[in-house]
Design a protein around this motif. Structure first.
Motif, PDB file in Angstrom:
ATOM      1  N   THR A  69     -41.724 -67.837 -13.837  1.00  0.00           N
ATOM      2  CA  THR A  69     -41.196 -67.525 -15.169  1.00  0.00           C
ATOM      3  C   THR A  69     -40.949 -68.782 -15.987  1.00  0.00           C
ATOM      4  O   THR A  69     -40.677 -68.705 -17.189  1.00  0.00           O
ATOM      5  N   THR A  70     -41.017 -69.938 -15.344  1.00  0.00           N
ATOM      6  CA  THR A  70     -40.829 -71.181 -16.088  1.00  0.00           C
ATOM      7  C   THR A  70     -42.050 -71.530 -16.939  1.00  0.00           C
ATOM      8  O   THR A  70     -41.961 -72.399 -17.812  1.00  0.00           O
ATOM      9  N   SER A 116     -44.391 -70.698 -19.884  1.00  0.00           N
ATOM     10  CA  SER A 116     -44.417 -69.851 -21.079  1.00  0.00           C
ATOM     11  C   SER A 116     -45.779 -69.193 -21.228  1.00  0.00           C
ATOM     12  O   SER A 116     -46.759 -69.584 -20.567  1.00  0.00           O
ATOM     13  N   ILE A 117     -45.852 -68.203 -22.089  1.00  0.00           N
ATOM     14  CA  ILE A 117     -47.122 -67.512 -22.338  1.00  0.00           C
ATOM     15  C   ILE A 117     -48.171 -68.495 -22.853  1.00  0.00           C
ATOM     16  O   ILE A 117     -49.335 -68.468 -22.439  1.00  0.00           O
ATOM     17  N   SER A 118     -47.764 -69.396 -23.738  1.00  0.00           N
ATOM     18  CA  SER A 118     -48.714 -70.372 -24.281  1.00  0.00           C
ATOM     19  C   SER A 118     -49.183 -71.341 -23.204  1.00  0.00           C
ATOM     20  O   SER A 118     -50.350 -71.723 -23.148  1.00  0.00           O
ATOM     21  N   GLU A 119     -48.248 -71.745 -22.314  1.00  0.00           N
ATOM     22  CA  GLU A 119     -48.634 -72.637 -21.219  1.00  0.00           C
ATOM     23  C   GLU A 119     -49.591 -71.939 -20.263  1.00  0.00           C
ATOM     24  O   GLU A 119     -50.559 -72.542 -19.776  1.00  0.00           O
ATOM     25  N   GLN A 120     -49.324 -70.670 -19.991  1.00  0.00           N
ATOM     26  CA  GLN A 120     -50.217 -69.914 -19.114  1.00  0.00           C
ATOM     27  C   GLN A 120     -51.620 -69.812 -19.718  1.00  0.00           C
ATOM     28  O   GLN A 120     -52.624 -69.899 -18.998  1.00  0.00           O
TER      29      GLN A 120
END
Length: 351
Positions: free
Chosen positions: A315-316, A318-322
């Protein structure tokens, strides 16, 4: 006349006969080579041929009679690529008549002092040379050269006897596998190149040697901090073997993206190295072959996997990082029963 030699760049060109190695240098090369990769070797007699010694493979002990000479030019002007060793008439032939068994072996070796920087061995059938009067054993320089790229290479002499040429790191494996007739024996179903088959056939004993070495080193450094222990043990033992195990298990490609470039692949532990026992450190169930990108994510516990192989993402991230890391492209993995306890440990540390 000049003969064909292996040049410094590994190619073949006309040149002078290498001056070495001397008898002492040959014995030193053999001793140093057989005390690597977890093997333990000691001489019991090294004054005259046949030399005698004992090799501990980590699983069994092999008593060795060793005949060994430098490889020089063949001496025939019409055969510029021919190399040879010379078995002198006065050499004791007791070793040539000794049967080859799992625990007693006679080696007939030549060592070529290659200008490329690494000595090259040739191994002939000892029993086929039991009767000798100034007998020479021939090998072609091209077959010596082949060992540089193949690591171990099989060829034959003019009488059809099998010869192996190989680099020093294959000497222990050759001894372990060689049987009557100078034939390397492999388990049924072993496939691939000769070097691949040798590596696969010797993997079980190599694994046992490495576990033994790991336990010994951990005992010797038990008073150091966990960080220091990790650095020493990872540097000195296990990592090469662990990667070999996973290269075999995952067919030489990243389990998550299919990258095949070996330099980019890492044998990644599921349960961390520092928390694993010596046996767990080398258990292929405790590893996944990953490229550097995916190893970083897995090692930092930013991704993990369920027992059914489905991906779990920290969960650490973020959607953008993923999205930047292309997490959505990571497929499920195949999980064997032996992997499940290790994955449970890994999931417990997910960020």
């Amino acid at each position: 006349m000049p003969y064909n030699q292996i040049a410094k760049d590994g190619t073949i060109a006309l040149g002078p006969d290498p001056l070495g190695p001397t008898g002492k240098e040959i014995r030193d090369i053999i001793e140093a080579t057989l005390n690597s990769d977890g093997f333990t070797f000691s001489w019991s007699s090294r004054k005259r041929q046949p030399y005698e010694g004992t090799l501990d493979t980590g699983v069994s002990t092999i008593n060795l009679y060793i005949y060994a000479w430098r490889i020089g030019n063949g001496g025939r002007a019409n055969l510029p690529s021919e190399k040879r060793i010379q078995i002198q008439q006065g050499v004791d032939n007791v070793g040539f008549h000794r049967p080859i068994t799992a625990h007693e072996k006679t080696l007939l070796l030549g060592v070529y002092d290659s200008p490329s920087g690494t000595p090259i061995f040739a191994a002939w059938d000892a029993a086929a040379n039991a009767s000798h009067t100034q007998k020479s054993c021939q090998v072609q320089v091209e077959d010596l050269q082949a060992a540089i790229s193949e690591n171990i290479h099989q060829c034959t002499d003019s009488r059809g006897n099998i010869i192996y040429t190989f680099l020093p790191n294959s000497l222990g494996d050759y001894i372990e596998l060689v049987s009557k007739g100078n034939i390397l024996t492999f388990p049924t179903g072993t496939t691939g190149t000769l070097a691949t088959k040798v590596k696969a056939a010797t993997l079980p004993t190599r694994k046992k040697r490495t576990i033994k070495s790991t336990e010994k080193i951990l005992q010797q450094i038990q008073d150091l901090s966990s960080t220091e222990k990790k650095g020493i043990t990872k540097q000195r033992v296990g990592q090469g073997l662990f990667k070999d195990l996973l290269m075999n298990k995952y067919n030489g490609k990243c389990a998550l993206c299919g990258i095949k470039t070996e330099q980019m692949l890492i044998g990644s532990h599921i349960k961390s190295w520092k928390d694993s026992s010596a046996k767990e450190k080398l258990d292929e169930n405790n590893g996944i072959l990953l490229c550097a990108h995916h190893d970083a994510l897995f090692d930092k516990h930013l991704i993990s996997f369920e027992d059914n192989g489905n991906l779990i993402v920290s969960t650490t991230l973020s959607i953008s990082e993923q999205a930047e890391l292309q997490i959505d492209r990571i497929p499920p993995i195949k999980v064997t029963p032996g992997m499940k306890p290790y994955l449970a440990d890994h999931r417990s540390k997910l960020k």
